[in-house]
Design a protein around this motif. Structure first.
Motif, PDB file in Angstrom:
ATOM      1  N   MET A  40       0.837  -1.195   0.000  1.00  0.00           N
ATOM      2  CA  MET A  40       0.000   0.000   0.000  1.00  0.00           C
ATOM      3  C   MET A  40       0.874   1.248   0.000  1.00  0.00           C
ATOM      4  SD  MET A  40      -2.687  -1.426   2.850  1.00  0.00           S
ATOM      5  CE  MET A  40      -3.744   0.009   2.931  1.00  0.00           C
ATOM      6  N   PHE A  44       0.814   4.009  -3.037  1.00  0.00           N
ATOM      7  CA  PHE A  44       0.436   5.404  -2.816  1.00  0.00           C
ATOM      8  C   PHE A  44       1.608   6.356  -3.042  1.00  0.00           C
ATOM      9  CE2 PHE A  44      -3.115   3.659  -0.128  1.00  0.00           C
ATOM     10  CZ  PHE A  44      -4.151   4.210  -0.863  1.00  0.00           C
ATOM     11  N   THR A  51       0.954   5.657   5.980  1.00  0.00           N
ATOM     12  CA  THR A  51       0.168   4.417   5.998  1.00  0.00           C
ATOM     13  C   THR A  51      -0.219   4.054   7.425  1.00  0.00           C
ATOM     14  OG1 THR A  51       1.361   3.627   4.050  1.00  0.00           O
ATOM     15  CG2 THR A  51       0.134   1.994   5.320  1.00  0.00           C
ATOM     16  N   LEU A  96     -11.841   0.762   1.235  1.00  0.00           N
ATOM     17  CA  LEU A  96     -10.389   0.829   1.377  1.00  0.00           C
ATOM     18  C   LEU A  96      -9.699   0.427   0.077  1.00  0.00           C
ATOM     19  CD1 LEU A  96      -7.942   1.308   3.185  1.00  0.00           C
ATOM     20  CD2 LEU A  96      -8.151  -1.052   3.988  1.00  0.00           C
ATOM     21  N   ALA A  99      -9.580   3.399  -2.245  1.00  0.00           N
ATOM     22  CA  ALA A  99      -8.967   4.646  -1.785  1.00  0.00           C
ATOM     23  C   ALA A  99      -7.865   5.082  -2.736  1.00  0.00           C
ATOM     24  CB  ALA A  99      -8.400   4.455  -0.379  1.00  0.00           C
ATOM     25  N   SER A 104      -9.360   9.776   1.379  1.00  0.00           N
ATOM     26  CA  SER A 104     -10.202   8.587   1.209  1.00  0.00           C
ATOM     27  C   SER A 104      -9.627   7.388   1.949  1.00  0.00           C
ATOM     28  CB  SER A 104     -10.372   8.267  -0.284  1.00  0.00           C
ATOM     29  OG  SER A 104      -9.114   8.094  -0.915  1.00  0.00           O
ATOM     30  N   TYR A 105      -8.296   7.280   2.012  1.00  0.00           N
ATOM     31  CA  TYR A 105      -7.666   6.185   2.754  1.00  0.00           C
ATOM     32  C   TYR A 105      -7.980   6.288   4.243  1.00  0.00           C
ATOM     33  CZ  TYR A 105      -3.884   3.663   5.135  1.00  0.00           C
ATOM     34  OH  TYR A 105      -3.169   2.847   5.980  1.00  0.00           O
ATOM     35  N   THR A 106      -7.832   7.489   4.801  1.00  0.00           N
ATOM     36  CA  THR A 106      -8.086   7.666   6.228  1.00  0.00           C
ATOM     37  C   THR A 106      -9.556   7.449   6.563  1.00  0.00           C
ATOM     38  OG1 THR A 106      -6.258   9.258   6.367  1.00  0.00           O
ATOM     39  CG2 THR A 106      -7.861   9.259   8.172  1.00  0.00           C
ATOM     40  N   ARG A 168      -5.264  -4.142  -3.573  1.00  0.00           N
ATOM     41  CA  ARG A 168      -6.667  -3.755  -3.730  1.00  0.00           C
ATOM     42  C   ARG A 168      -7.530  -4.981  -4.028  1.00  0.00           C
ATOM     43  NH1 ARG A 168      -6.891   1.828  -4.222  1.00  0.00           N
ATOM     44  NH2 ARG A 168      -4.903   2.825  -4.799  1.00  0.00           N
TER      45      ARG A 168
END
Length: 404
Positions: A40, A44, A51, A96, A99, A104-106, A168
């Motif tokens: 991840m 990102f 993360t 998730l 994201a 959006s991830y948080t 994902r």
């Protein structure tokens, strides 16, 4: 052919059904992150702190709903709450997986951690307490015996799936499992709404169980003191377990072990948890839950001390995994049995939620704080931090046992 009694909600099928959902729940919602986090971070394109920081914010804000979830369980029953929780868990995993940035991830992490309060052990213990009343101790031990395989199964499974999908795709598959596995089991096998206090149900049994000393539940100042000691111990142990669940493989490699050896030692945690829980299930009735709590609490700093003095040796690191795993396994049991012994089954869901609330900040901060500690302080200082926290927790549990 299975009997109707076995299949009825709240019946003998309750423990195996909850065991499956706890393995899938912890495996997909918690342990998978340990394996997927590096992918991840790379995808990102940000620093690892982002993360783990998003994960920490999720634990903090999401876990803040624990008292609310506990109250809903007491009011509406675990069947409704845990079934809806499974559906929301699946949707959160899908979110998730989609994201695309820090916001959006948080948000997905917050949603994910919020729903864990409705599907993890605290909710499952409430289901067993609603079904078994004050006699739920053995059922809790049996459930955690099954749930101990979550990390053992899902760490290698997630690693294998990464050979076929990206992170994902793995999360999408795990989100689907919540709808296909956990939701039906919660819907069909959990007890429905509790229409009267579980104590009354126990008193109406055809053959009443003999009154045990542990049924003298605490009140007033004694209850408040016990609650504070228990909340402190759970919070400090929560920091250690949360940090190790995410960073144990990195910590072991920091002591000089190869990646393959670190994974092998990490895989010993699950069987060690199960072994500790099996011993408790077979012989625990002769020991007070608070005694089990402080004895198991002492194993945690002992195991970490072994790692500190000989972590570069696979044999010593293996002994750490055994001691730490047994402590983790027993701590999961006492998290349900000690509050039941001290405070009673009435309002158990709300009690568990309130016990979880004080440790939210500590548990949430653990992955991020420990990541920074490993990077800037090294493995020795980081391990000393874990030893100090776990030793303080053991001391609080010992004081609790002495007060009884």
């Amino acid at each position: 052919m299975a009997s109707p009694r076995f299949l009825r909600p709240g019946g003998p099928s309750l423990i195996p059904a909850l065991g499956v959902t706890q393995v899938f729940g912890y495996g997909t919602l918690f342990y998978a992150f340990t394996v997927l986090a590096p992918r991840m971070t790379a995808d990102f394109g940000w620093a690892p702190e982002w993360t783990f920081g998003g994960f920490a914010i999720g634990l903090l804000l999401g876990g803040a709903v624990a008292p609310v979830t506990g109250g809903l369980i007491d009011r509406y029953g675990t069947r409704l709450v845990m079934t809806i929780g499974s559906a929301l868990a699946g949707l959160s995993l899908f979110a998730l997986a989609e994201a695309r940035g820090i916001v959006s991830y948080t948000l997905a992490m917050v949603a994910l951690q919020a729903v864990t309060t409705a599907v993890f052990y605290d909710a499952a213990f409430a289901a067993l307490t609603q079904a078994r009343g004050s006699q739920a101790r053995r059922a809790i031990s049996q459930l955690t015996l099954i749930g101990g395989f979550a990390s053992t199964l899902f760490w290698p499974l997630t690693s294998s799936l990464l050979g076929m999908f990206d992170w994902r795709g793995v999360y999408r598959l795990y989100g689907l499992s919540q709808f296909l596995v956990c939701l039906p089991l919660h819907l069909f096998f959990l007890p429905g709404r509790v229409k009267r206090p579980v104590v009354a149900q126990a008193m109406d049994a055809a053959t009443p169980a003999p009154q045990e000393p542990e049924l003298a539940y605490l009140h007033g100042d004694a209850r408040r003191r016990a609650f504070l000691l228990l909340a402190l111990a759970f919070s400090l142990q929560g920091f250690v377990v949360s940090a190790m669940a995410v960073h144990m493989l990195a910590l072991l490699q920091g002591f000089g072990l190869s990646a393959a050896v670190a994974v092998g030692i990490g895989a010993m945690l699950g069987p060690s948890q199960v072994a500790g829980r099996l011993v408790e299930m077979l012989f625990g009735r002769a020991v007070s839950p608070v005694t089990t709590a402080w004895v198991s609490g002492c194993l945690m700093p002992l195991g970490l001390a072994l790692l500190l003095v000989g972590g570069s040796l696979p044999v010593v690191a293996g002994l750490f995994a055994i001691a730490f795993g047994i402590s983790m396994g027993l701590s999961s049991i006492v998290r349900g049995t000690v509050p039941l012994q001290l405070f009673g089954p009435v309002g158990f869901g709300a009690t568990m939620g309130k016990l979880s609330a004080p440790g939210l900040v500590i548990k949430a901060a653990a992955p991020l704080v420990f990541a920074v500690s490993l990077e800037r302080g090294g493995v020795m200082l980081s391990t000393l931090l874990l030893i100090a926290f776990s030793a303080l927790a053991a001391g609080a549990l010992f004081l609790l046992a002495r007060s009884r």
